[in-house]
Design a protein around this motif. Structure first.
Motif, PDB file in Angstrom:
ATOM      1  N   ALA A  75       0.828  -1.205   0.000  1.00  0.00           N
ATOM      2  CA  ALA A  75       0.000   0.000   0.000  1.00  0.00           C
ATOM      3  C   ALA A  75       0.863   1.255   0.000  1.00  0.00           C
ATOM      4  CB  ALA A  75      -0.928   0.006   1.215  1.00  0.00           C
ATOM      5  N   LYS A  76       2.063   1.127   0.537  1.00  0.00           N
ATOM      6  CA  LYS A  76       3.006   2.247   0.577  1.00  0.00           C
ATOM      7  C   LYS A  76       4.122   2.083  -0.447  1.00  0.00           C
ATOM      8  CE  LYS A  76       2.283   3.245   5.486  1.00  0.00           C
ATOM      9  NZ  LYS A  76       2.923   3.385   6.823  1.00  0.00           N
ATOM     10  N   ASN A  77       4.025   1.032  -1.269  1.00  0.00           N
ATOM     11  CA  ASN A  77       5.069   0.757  -2.271  1.00  0.00           C
ATOM     12  C   ASN A  77       6.456   0.722  -1.638  1.00  0.00           C
ATOM     13  OD1 ASN A  77       3.270   0.586  -4.381  1.00  0.00           O
ATOM     14  ND2 ASN A  77       3.562   2.692  -5.064  1.00  0.00           N
ATOM     15  N   THR A  78       6.547   0.086  -0.504  1.00  0.00           N
ATOM     16  CA  THR A  78       7.788   0.096   0.258  1.00  0.00           C
ATOM     17  C   THR A  78       8.150  -1.287   0.758  1.00  0.00           C
ATOM     18  OG1 THR A  78       7.342   2.364   0.991  1.00  0.00           O
ATOM     19  CG2 THR A  78       8.986   1.127   2.226  1.00  0.00           C
ATOM     20  N   VAL A  79       9.436  -1.589   0.663  1.00  0.00           N
ATOM     21  CA  VAL A  79       9.995  -2.795   1.257  1.00  0.00           C
ATOM     22  C   VAL A  79      11.033  -2.350   2.285  1.00  0.00           C
ATOM     23  CG1 VAL A  79      11.336  -4.892   0.852  1.00  0.00           C
ATOM     24  CG2 VAL A  79       9.591  -4.184  -0.792  1.00  0.00           C
ATOM     25  N   TYR A  80      11.045  -3.025   3.412  1.00  0.00           N
ATOM     26  CA  TYR A  80      11.942  -2.653   4.503  1.00  0.00           C
ATOM     27  C   TYR A  80      12.977  -3.743   4.751  1.00  0.00           C
ATOM     28  CZ  TYR A  80       8.018   0.477   5.458  1.00  0.00           C
ATOM     29  OH  TYR A  80       7.013   1.408   5.349  1.00  0.00           O
ATOM     30  N   LEU A  81      14.119  -3.309   5.260  1.00  0.00           N
ATOM     31  CA  LEU A  81      15.134  -4.236   5.750  1.00  0.00           C
ATOM     32  C   LEU A  81      15.503  -3.780   7.156  1.00  0.00           C
ATOM     33  CD1 LEU A  81      17.107  -6.587   5.338  1.00  0.00           C
ATOM     34  CD2 LEU A  81      18.769  -4.921   4.489  1.00  0.00           C
ATOM     35  N   GLN A  82      15.075  -4.546   8.119  1.00  0.00           N
ATOM     36  CA  GLN A  82      15.400  -4.279   9.518  1.00  0.00           C
ATOM     37  C   GLN A  82      16.677  -5.014   9.868  1.00  0.00           C
ATOM     38  OE1 GLN A  82      13.648  -2.369  11.918  1.00  0.00           O
ATOM     39  NE2 GLN A  82      15.309  -2.808  13.351  1.00  0.00           N
ATOM     40  N   ILE A  83      17.651  -4.308  10.391  1.00  0.00           N
ATOM     41  CA  ILE A  83      18.919  -4.928  10.782  1.00  0.00           C
ATOM     42  C   ILE A  83      19.142  -4.661  12.262  1.00  0.00           C
ATOM     43  CG2 ILE A  83      21.352  -5.207  10.255  1.00  0.00           C
ATOM     44  CD1 ILE A  83      20.902  -3.686   7.662  1.00  0.00           C
ATOM     45  N   ASN A  84      19.255  -5.718  13.013  1.00  0.00           N
ATOM     46  CA  ASN A  84      19.486  -5.610  14.455  1.00  0.00           C
ATOM     47  C   ASN A  84      20.904  -6.050  14.797  1.00  0.00           C
ATOM     48  OD1 ASN A  84      16.779  -4.820  14.842  1.00  0.00           O
ATOM     49  ND2 ASN A  84      16.122  -6.962  14.947  1.00  0.00           N
ATOM     50  N   SER A  85      21.355  -5.641  15.973  1.00  0.00           N
ATOM     51  CA  SER A  85      22.676  -6.047  16.469  1.00  0.00           C
ATOM     52  C   SER A  85      23.747  -5.825  15.413  1.00  0.00           C
ATOM     53  CB  SER A  85      22.646  -7.511  16.906  1.00  0.00           C
ATOM     54  OG  SER A  85      21.670  -7.719  17.911  1.00  0.00           O
ATOM     55  N   LEU A  86      23.796  -4.632  14.897  1.00  0.00           N
ATOM     56  CA  LEU A  86      24.726  -4.329  13.809  1.00  0.00           C
ATOM     57  C   LEU A  86      26.168  -4.574  14.222  1.00  0.00           C
ATOM     58  CD1 LEU A  86      22.826  -1.275  12.463  1.00  0.00           C
ATOM     59  CD2 LEU A  86      23.819  -3.014  10.968  1.00  0.00           C
ATOM     60  N   LYS A  87      26.933  -5.076  13.267  1.00  0.00           N
ATOM     61  CA  LYS A  87      28.344  -5.369  13.455  1.00  0.00           C
ATOM     62  C   LYS A  87      29.162  -4.560  12.458  1.00  0.00           C
ATOM     63  CE  LYS A  87      27.121 -10.171  14.523  1.00  0.00           C
ATOM     64  NZ  LYS A  87      27.364 -11.598  14.163  1.00  0.00           N
ATOM     65  N   SER A  88      30.421  -4.409  12.736  1.00  0.00           N
ATOM     66  CA  SER A  88      31.274  -3.639  11.831  1.00  0.00           C
ATOM     67  C   SER A  88      31.290  -4.256  10.433  1.00  0.00           C
ATOM     68  CB  SER A  88      32.690  -3.554  12.390  1.00  0.00           C
ATOM     69  OG  SER A  88      33.226  -4.845  12.575  1.00  0.00           O
ATOM     70  N   GLU A  89      31.171  -5.571  10.377  1.00  0.00           N
ATOM     71  CA  GLU A  89      31.188  -6.232   9.059  1.00  0.00           C
ATOM     72  C   GLU A  89      29.896  -6.022   8.267  1.00  0.00           C
ATOM     73  OE1 GLU A  89      31.879  -7.639  12.034  1.00  0.00           O
ATOM     74  OE2 GLU A  89      31.119  -9.721  12.126  1.00  0.00           O
ATOM     75  N   ASP A  90      28.913  -5.384   8.871  1.00  0.00           N
ATOM     76  CA  ASP A  90      27.703  -5.022   8.141  1.00  0.00           C
ATOM     77  C   ASP A  90      27.882  -3.712   7.371  1.00  0.00           C
ATOM     78  OD1 ASP A  90      25.755  -6.129  10.947  1.00  0.00           O
ATOM     79  OD2 ASP A  90      26.147  -7.214   9.076  1.00  0.00           O
ATOM     80  N   THR A  91      28.999  -3.077   7.555  1.00  0.00           N
ATOM     81  CA  THR A  91      29.268  -1.824   6.847  1.00  0.00           C
ATOM     82  C   THR A  91      29.263  -2.038   5.341  1.00  0.00           C
ATOM     83  OG1 THR A  91      30.538  -0.838   8.654  1.00  0.00           O
ATOM     84  CG2 THR A  91      31.015  -0.045   6.432  1.00  0.00           C
ATOM     85  N   GLY A  92      28.599  -1.148   4.643  1.00  0.00           N
ATOM     86  CA  GLY A  92      28.553  -1.238   3.190  1.00  0.00           C
ATOM     87  C   GLY A  92      27.380  -0.470   2.637  1.00  0.00           C
ATOM     88  N   THR A  93      27.272  -0.497   1.321  1.00  0.00           N
ATOM     89  CA  THR A  93      26.138   0.115   0.650  1.00  0.00           C
ATOM     90  C   THR A  93      25.077  -0.955   0.427  1.00  0.00           C
ATOM     91  OG1 THR A  93      27.558   1.730  -0.436  1.00  0.00           O
ATOM     92  CG2 THR A  93      25.361   1.382  -1.368  1.00  0.00           C
ATOM     93  N   TYR A  94      23.880  -0.636   0.827  1.00  0.00           N
ATOM     94  CA  TYR A  94      22.765  -1.574   0.723  1.00  0.00           C
ATOM     95  C   TYR A  94      21.865  -1.150  -0.433  1.00  0.00           C
ATOM     96  CZ  TYR A  94      24.066  -3.836   5.053  1.00  0.00           C
ATOM     97  OH  TYR A  94      24.735  -4.563   6.017  1.00  0.00           O
ATOM     98  N   TYR A  95      21.550  -2.122  -1.273  1.00  0.00           N
ATOM     99  CA  TYR A  95      20.737  -1.880  -2.452  1.00  0.00           C
ATOM    100  C   TYR A  95      19.474  -2.736  -2.412  1.00  0.00           C
ATOM    101  CZ  TYR A  95      25.186  -0.189  -4.389  1.00  0.00           C
ATOM    102  OH  TYR A  95      26.380   0.470  -4.601  1.00  0.00           O
ATOM    103  N   CYS A  96      18.393  -2.180  -2.924  1.00  0.00           N
ATOM    104  CA  CYS A  96      17.233  -3.015  -3.184  1.00  0.00           C
ATOM    105  C   CYS A  96      17.099  -3.149  -4.698  1.00  0.00           C
ATOM    106  CB  CYS A  96      15.954  -2.444  -2.565  1.00  0.00           C
ATOM    107  SG  CYS A  96      15.412  -0.846  -3.198  1.00  0.00           S
ATOM    108  N   ALA A  97      16.468  -4.242  -5.093  1.00  0.00           N
ATOM    109  CA  ALA A  97      16.318  -4.537  -6.507  1.00  0.00           C
ATOM    110  C   ALA A  97      15.032  -5.322  -6.707  1.00  0.00           C
ATOM    111  CB  ALA A  97      17.512  -5.330  -7.026  1.00  0.00           C
ATOM    112  N   ALA A  98      14.452  -5.196  -7.883  1.00  0.00           N
ATOM    113  CA  ALA A  98      13.179  -5.835  -8.162  1.00  0.00           C
ATOM    114  C   ALA A  98      13.291  -6.793  -9.337  1.00  0.00           C
ATOM    115  CB  ALA A  98      12.112  -4.777  -8.461  1.00  0.00           C
TER     116      ALA A  98
END
Length: 127
Positions: A75-98
């Motif tokens: 309904a909002k044309n939105t997809v979410y990515l929830q990331i918990n307990s972030l770690k240094s190795e999670d550093t980066g550019t995050y992309y969505c794709a269809a």
């Protein structure tokens, strides 16, 4: 043609949480499966997870280990990515794709099966 725009990235500390958003415009977003990918500095892009057009089926990469959750609100044309307990190795550019392909085909894909990409949102995890 669907267009995607990511947001929600930022500079966070280890252990923090973030929710990234992928907002679509144009086309019929609700008919596309949507994946999340990430690319760390100096590394190749990697698959994070993918959700079906309805959000009823979602697959994750093994490294996620319960810390990442993909959800969508058509309904909002939105997809979410929830990331918990972030770690240094999670550093980066995050992309969505269809992609219009079935979700089970997209599972673990390198990105080649996705036809529409956002420009990414940068996540930096550091103390």
């Amino acid at each position: 043609q669907v267009q995607l725009v990511e947001s929600g990235g930022g500079f966070v500390q280890p252990g923090d949480s973030l929710r990234l958003s992928c907002v679509a415009s144009g086309g019929t977003f609700s008919t596309y499966g949507v994946g999340w990918f990430r690319q760390a500095p100096g590394k190749e892009r990697e698959f994070v997870g993918v959700t079906s057009w309805s959000g009823g089926t979602t697959y994750y990469a093994d490294f996620v280990k319960g810390r990442f959750t993909i959800s969508r609100d058509n309904a909002k044309n939105t997809v979410y990515l929830q990331i918990n307990s972030l770690k240094s190795e999670d550093t980066g550019t995050y992309y969505c794709a269809a992609s219009a392909l079935p979700t089970d085909v997209l599972r673990g894909d390198s990105g080649r099966k996705f036809v529409v990409w956002g420009r990414g949102t940068l996540v930096t995890v550091s103390s």
